[in-house]
Design a protein around this motif. Structure first.
Motif, PDB file in Angstrom:
ATOM      1  N   LEU A  48       8.188  32.293  37.464  1.00 36.13           N
ATOM      2  CA  LEU A  48       7.475  31.143  38.001  1.00 36.13           C
ATOM      3  C   LEU A  48       6.626  30.496  36.910  1.00 36.13           C
ATOM      4  N   TYR A  49       6.814  29.201  36.715  1.00 29.90           N
ATOM      5  CA  TYR A  49       6.067  28.427  35.731  1.00 29.90           C
ATOM      6  C   TYR A  49       5.419  27.249  36.424  1.00 29.90           C
ATOM      7  N   LYS A  50       4.417  26.688  35.770  1.00 29.84           N
ATOM      8  CA  LYS A  50       3.716  25.524  36.302  1.00 29.84           C
ATOM      9  C   LYS A  50       3.790  24.419  35.254  1.00 29.84           C
ATOM     10  N   TYR A  71       5.119  23.637  40.601  1.00 29.49           N
ATOM     11  CA  TYR A  71       5.666  24.928  40.174  1.00 29.49           C
ATOM     12  C   TYR A  71       7.180  24.845  40.101  1.00 29.49           C
TER      13      TYR A  71
END
Length: 90
Positions: free
Chosen positions: A73-75, A84
């Motif tokens: 998970l990245y933002k 996200y």
């Protein structure tokens, strides 16, 4: 003796070096277009750690080229807003 040492050294350099070019299949591309951006920069975070940043081009588009091994998970942030995204191989 010295002649064999030169040949051995040359063979080690030829066969021991990796290619400096990346294989295109080892790269993940992530990009898009932003409508009405409030900032010219797009930031990519993993948790609270800044992974990469890029500037919007004249068409308000951005593109990240990332290693294929990135997963999770990245933002991505275009201040003051954020979204996200989940990266997974394949």
């Amino acid at each position: 003796m010295v002649r064999y040492l030169h040949i051995l050294l040359l063979a080690g350099l030829v066969f021991g070096c990796e290619s400096l070019q990346k294989n295109p299949s080892d790269i993940t591309y992530f990009g898009g277009t932003i409508d009405n951006p409030k900032s010219d920069w797009v930031y990519l975070y993993k948790g609270e750690i800044l992974v990469d940043s890029t500037v919007l081009d004249s068409n308000q588009s951005f593109l990240f080229s990332l290693p294929k091994e990135m997963r999770g998970l990245y933002k991505f942030v275009i201040k003051p807003e954020y979204q996200y995204i989940f990266f997974e191989p394949g």
